[in-house]
Write a protein that holds these residues in place. Structure first.
Motif, mmCIF file in Angstrom:
data_model
loop_
_atom_site.group_PDB
_atom_site.id
_atom_site.type_symbol
_atom_site.label_atom_id
_atom_site.label_comp_id
_atom_site.label_asym_id
_atom_site.label_seq_id
_atom_site.Cartn_x
_atom_site.Cartn_y
_atom_site.Cartn_z
ATOM 1 N N LYS A 69 36.980 -12.480 88.264
ATOM 2 C CA LYS A 69 38.382 -12.713 88.615
ATOM 3 C C LYS A 69 38.465 -13.972 89.448
ATOM 4 O O LYS A 69 37.756 -14.129 90.447
ATOM 5 N N LYS A 70 39.340 -14.871 89.017
ATOM 6 C CA LYS A 70 39.472 -16.142 89.739
ATOM 7 C C LYS A 70 40.927 -16.580 89.674
ATOM 8 O O LYS A 70 41.528 -16.616 88.606
ATOM 9 N N GLN A 71 41.507 -16.872 90.865
ATOM 10 C CA GLN A 71 42.915 -17.317 90.923
ATOM 11 C C GLN A 71 42.950 -18.637 91.681
ATOM 12 O O GLN A 71 42.493 -18.723 92.816
ATOM 13 N N SER A 72 43.490 -19.664 91.036
ATOM 14 C CA SER A 72 43.556 -20.957 91.735
ATOM 15 C C SER A 72 44.801 -21.706 91.279
ATOM 16 O O SER A 72 44.783 -22.412 90.288
ATOM 17 N N GLY A 73 45.874 -21.509 91.986
ATOM 18 C CA GLY A 73 47.098 -22.262 91.722
ATOM 19 C C GLY A 73 47.728 -21.909 90.395
ATOM 20 O O GLY A 73 48.612 -21.061 90.315
ATOM 21 N N GLY A 74 47.275 -22.501 89.300
ATOM 22 C CA GLY A 74 47.869 -22.290 87.979
ATOM 23 C C GLY A 74 47.308 -21.038 87.327
ATOM 24 O O GLY A 74 47.210 -19.973 87.919
ATOM 25 N N ALA A 75 46.922 -21.182 86.052
ATOM 26 C CA ALA A 75 46.396 -20.039 85.303
ATOM 27 C C ALA A 75 45.094 -19.576 85.923
ATOM 28 O O ALA A 75 44.246 -20.369 86.327
ATOM 29 N N GLY A 76 44.929 -18.235 85.982
ATOM 30 C CA GLY A 76 43.720 -17.650 86.559
ATOM 31 C C GLY A 76 42.699 -17.309 85.476
ATOM 32 O O GLY A 76 42.845 -17.658 84.313
ATOM 33 N N GLN A 77 41.650 -16.622 85.900
ATOM 34 C CA GLN A 77 40.614 -16.140 84.976
ATOM 35 C C GLN A 77 40.379 -14.665 85.255
ATOM 36 O O GLN A 77 40.270 -14.255 86.419
ATOM 37 N N PHE A 78 40.325 -13.875 84.167
ATOM 38 C CA PHE A 78 40.058 -12.453 84.353
ATOM 39 C C PHE A 78 39.320 -11.905 83.126
ATOM 40 O O PHE A 78 39.711 -12.147 81.988
ATOM 41 N N GLY A 79 38.255 -11.175 83.390
ATOM 42 C CA GLY A 79 37.540 -10.473 82.331
ATOM 43 C C GLY A 79 36.653 -9.426 82.952
ATOM 44 O O GLY A 79 35.972 -9.684 83.951
ATOM 45 N N GLU A 80 36.645 -8.231 82.386
ATOM 46 C CA GLU A 80 35.785 -7.159 82.893
ATOM 47 C C GLU A 80 35.019 -6.557 81.714
ATOM 48 O O GLU A 80 35.589 -6.274 80.657
ATOM 49 N N VAL A 81 33.696 -6.417 81.916
ATOM 50 C CA VAL A 81 32.831 -5.906 80.837
ATOM 51 C C VAL A 81 31.963 -4.782 81.379
ATOM 52 O O VAL A 81 31.383 -4.890 82.461
ATOM 53 N N HIS A 82 31.884 -3.673 80.607
ATOM 54 C CA HIS A 82 30.990 -2.553 80.896
ATOM 55 C C HIS A 82 29.947 -2.495 79.777
ATOM 56 O O HIS A 82 30.304 -2.535 78.593
ATOM 57 N N MET A 83 28.677 -2.396 80.143
ATOM 58 C CA MET A 83 27.643 -2.361 79.100
ATOM 59 C C MET A 83 26.475 -1.470 79.501
ATOM 60 O O MET A 83 26.261 -1.170 80.688
ATOM 61 N N ILE A 84 25.728 -1.052 78.489
ATOM 62 C CA ILE A 84 24.440 -0.376 78.663
ATOM 63 C C ILE A 84 23.415 -1.186 77.878
ATOM 64 O O ILE A 84 23.691 -1.641 76.758
ATOM 65 N N ILE A 85 22.245 -1.393 78.469
ATOM 66 C CA ILE A 85 21.168 -2.059 77.726
ATOM 67 C C ILE A 85 19.970 -1.121 77.659
ATOM 68 O O ILE A 85 19.794 -0.250 78.521
ATOM 69 N N GLU A 86 19.167 -1.270 76.593
ATOM 70 C CA GLU A 86 17.949 -0.475 76.438
ATOM 71 C C GLU A 86 16.898 -1.301 75.702
ATOM 72 O O GLU A 86 17.236 -2.284 75.027
ATOM 73 N N PRO A 87 15.617 -0.902 75.797
ATOM 74 C CA PRO A 87 14.576 -1.617 75.056
ATOM 75 C C PRO A 87 14.791 -1.443 73.547
ATOM 76 O O PRO A 87 15.218 -0.375 73.101
ATOM 77 N N TYR A 88 14.502 -2.495 72.798
ATOM 78 C CA TYR A 88 14.617 -2.417 71.335
ATOM 79 C C TYR A 88 13.227 -2.486 70.715
ATOM 80 O O TYR A 88 12.396 -3.305 71.095
ATOM 81 N N SER A 89 12.975 -1.599 69.754
ATOM 82 C CA SER A 89 11.746 -1.674 68.955
ATOM 83 C C SER A 89 12.139 -1.739 67.487
ATOM 84 O O SER A 89 13.166 -1.170 67.081
ATOM 85 N N GLU A 90 11.329 -2.433 66.712
ATOM 86 C CA GLU A 90 11.641 -2.693 65.309
ATOM 87 C C GLU A 90 11.915 -1.394 64.552
ATOM 88 O O GLU A 90 11.138 -0.430 64.611
#
Length: 718
Positions: free
Chosen positions: A489-510
């Protein structure tokens, strides 16, 4: 100089261990053929071969040198090659354009590491070879012991054609069991007296003659029938059988010389003129593209470049083998790699630094030219109609790597230009700038090879360069699932920035499938897999990006930005800054803002969410593992095994091969720095090895701790 027909040409390579007298033998052959009128000496630095400053300083061959001589109306092209296996590029290229290899054996030392290496290279090139036992006048010369070593190493195909009488300081006579004559020399060598074999040597000579007759007869059914009918063969019939045996590598003749005193050299040349195959009697070099030509002077002209060299006051010299047709001064040919025209302004027969202009060279001959615009080694020049492209020479894989850095940063660009030129002169150098390691890597055959390179920088180019141990291309991965979320989240005078991400990561095997549920820190997560993207990573391994967004919490147009953020972070793992690999990411929730959400916001949110998750997912360092094959003498097996165990090697198998003990192992790349030097020290220069990348494995905990501490210290310094 007269023009020789293909049938009048013999192409030979002189190989063997350093110090076996190859260059001295070549000098004597040129003297006997009348190409030079005085024999030089290596110690006096006045030989026709070994004429470059580095060779004169080192006192041995560093480069292959093209020479020629004549015997009985036959032109013998000679390629004098280096004896150190670190300098095997000259050996390999020479064996690819010659039709017979002479392996010089020091009669004092017998079979040495260079002898074994030379024979190994002839096997790869499928080239006939023979042995020349040299330096028979030395105090400790022992022909019989050296012969037994040869037979033990290379089998009973090793067949005596000549043996010395009284090898040692009083050596002056050779018994030739093909001609059944004794060659007696004066104290200074030269022309021998050809005598009947004395009674004291008759029994031995008869026994060896019969062995030679049997070996010759075995190579053709008609000869075998003649042998059974007559009980013997004529010299002409024996020569025919020997030639067939040599071409099939079933007969390995042994000849005797004392090259320093010019003893036995003329008879050796006579045998080569009579028995060595001419270029038509050997298989033609395979064609990759275009028309297949014949080793025939009446066919369309083509040539194959096997060496490029640069000499002061001359510039670039291009050495070639005429593959077909006739090559003349002023001939225009096409470089079949670039399609551009090259004119052969001059054509030379080469005797080291002495080059004689010739009217023409025919199919099978070796020669050189100067001032070509762009043609380098391993390239083909042919007529436009043929458009022939010959198969390139394959050089051995690198065995030793250093990182190279100029002492002064201002010399970096010049250093790079020089290295780019040197790799064309010696193709066993492989130059690579590693973006990952931020190092200029030079791959070569060993420490001696690298010392040669440094000599050129110090003495020719006058640039101070340093060798440092190359960094290891570690990888990072995870060992357990982890969940994280991040709001940007970023607000500076004009247009701001917003993005929220939820994730899970795990080891990958072939071959593993995405999961639909996780339990992490006593909390359950359900996944609704909507889309799976598999991304092969440039540095190896994969990233599996799984879209589990439901209800439109994140618009589909932002998913590529999230993926981009994750990819950026995978280029910089949190443990040591190494590339990450083999991870599956589930993006399952998030939030948007109707005005402030954009691609940069979700790229940063994805990047930071991934970074947080990675640190708590049991991150682990992976190290590159190499497949190693080592051949050592049996008496050095124990020491070699101990050394490998100290390098964290896993022994995969053992056996015997080529009279040596073979060890197969898997070894971390980190432990292989300067192994070529270490093995040489352990085995007295007799050990050889091959190494190739195998894959990545997790490092032991204590090694990981060391790496983490080293990386932290490095970051603190910066």
């Amino acid at each position: 100089m007269k023009v020789y027909k293909t049938e009048q040409i013999r192409n030979i390579a002189l190989t063997g261990n350093a110090g076996s007298g190859k260059t001295t033998l070549a000098e004597a052959m040129l003297f006997e053929g009348g190409v030079i009128n005085r024999r030089g000496e290596v110690t006096s630095k006045n030989t026709v071969s070994d004429y470059t400053p580095i060779e004169q300083e080192y006192g041995n061959s560093v480069l292959s040198t093209l020479l020629y001589t004549e015997c009985k109306g036959v032109k013998i092209n000679i390629l004098d090659t280096p004896g150190m296996d670190d300098l095997c590029g000259g050996v390999v290229s020479s064996l690819n354009v010659t039709d017979l290899c002479l392996v010089a054996v020091n009669a004092t030392n017998g079979v040495e590491s260079g002898t074994v290496a030379a024979v190994r290279h002839t096997e790869t090139a499928e080239l006939p070879f023979m042995f020349v036992f040299n330096q028979l006048d030395h105090d400790n010369s022992n022909f019989d012991a050296a012969l037994e070593q040869c037979k033990a190493s290379f089998g009973n195909k090793v067949t005596v054609v000549q043996y010395p009488v009284d090898a040692g300081p009083d050596f002056s006579a050779i018994v030739d069991v093909l001609k059944m004559k004794m060659y007696k020399y004066g104290p200074n060598g030269g022309k021998p007296e050809i005598l009947d074999i004395p009674d004291s040597e008759k029994d031995k000579a008869e026994e060896l003659h019969n062995e030679l007759v049997e070996m010759a007869a075995e190579n053709e059914e008609a000869l075998m029938e003649l042998y059974f009918d007559k009980g013997s063969l004529s010299e002409e019939e024996m020569r025919k059988g020997m030639k067939l045996g040599m071409l099939q590598r079933d007969l390995l003749p042994v000849f005797c010389t004392c090259a320093k005193k010019d003893m036995g050299v003329e008879r050796l040349m006579e045998f080569i003129a009579n028995n060595a195959p001419n270029p038509k009697e050997r298989p033609m070099r395979p064609v990759v593209d275009g028309k297949e030509l014949k080793m025939d002077e009446s066919d369309s002209p083509s040539l194959f470049v096997f060496k490029t060299a640069v000499e002061s006051h001359v510039g670039e010299i291009t050495y070639f083998k005429v593959m077909s047709g006739k090559i003349k001064e002023g001939l225009d040919l096409i470089n079949t790699k670039s399609g551009n025209k090259e004119r052969l302004s001059q054509v030379f027969a080469s005797a080291g630094k002495n080059r004689e202009k010739v009217e023409e060279l025919v199919a099978g001959d070796l020669g050189c030219t100067v001032k070509l615009k762009e043609t380098k080694f391993n390239q083909t020049l042919a007529t436009k109609e043929a458009d022939t492209k010959y198969e390139p020479i394959k050089f051995p894989a690198s065995k030793h790597t250093v990182a190279m850095k100029a002492e002064n940063e201002s010399d970096d660009e010049k250093m790079g230009e020089i290295l780019n030129r040197i790799k064309f002169e010696d193709p066993t150098f492989v130059i690579e700038y590693s973006k990952e390691l931020k190092q200029l890597l030079v791959h070569g055959q060993g420490e001696y090879h690298m010392n040669v390179l440094k000599w050129y920088f110090d003495n020719v180019h006058k640039i101070d360069v340093n060798y440092i141990q190359p960094k290891i291309p570690y990888r990072e991965t995870i060992t357990k699932p982890a969940q994280s979320d991040y709001r940007h989240k970023k607000q500076s005078g004009g247009a701001g920035q917003f993005g929220e991400v939820h994730m899970i990561i795990e080891p990958y095997s072939e071959g593993s499938e995405p999961k639909t549920a996780f339990k992490i820190a006593d909390k359950e997560y359900k996944m609704s897999v909507r889309d799976v993207q598999e991304h092969k990573l440039p540095w190896g391994g994969k990233l599996i990006f799984t879209n589990c967004i439901v209800g439109g919490s994140i618009d589909a147009r932002f998913l590529p930005a999230i993926l981009k953020g994750i990819m950026e972070k995978m280029e910089e793992g949190p443990l040591t800054g190494s590339y990450a690999r083999d991870i599956r990411v589930y993006v399952y929730d998030g939030k948007m803002h109707p005005v402030d959400s954009n691609e940069i916001s979700f790229k940063l949110a994805g990047r930071n969410a991934f970074s947080k998750a990675f640190k708590i997912a049991g991150p682990k360092i992976l190290e590159p593992i190499c497949n190693l094959e080592v051949w050592v003498p049996s008496d050095r097996m124990g020491d070699t095994m101990s050394d490998l165990q100290g390098r964290r090697a896993m022994i995969m198998g053992m056996g015997s091969e080529r009279g040596m003990e073979k060890i197969s192992a898997k070894v971390p790349q980190k432990e292989m720095y300067r192994y070529a030097t270490s093995l040489s020290s352990i085995t007295g220069g007799r050990g050889v090895f091959n190494i190739a990348f195998d894959g990545y494995e997790k490092v032991p905990a204590e090694v990981q701790d060391e790496l983490l501490k080293a990386y932290e210290a490095e970051q603190d310094e910066e």
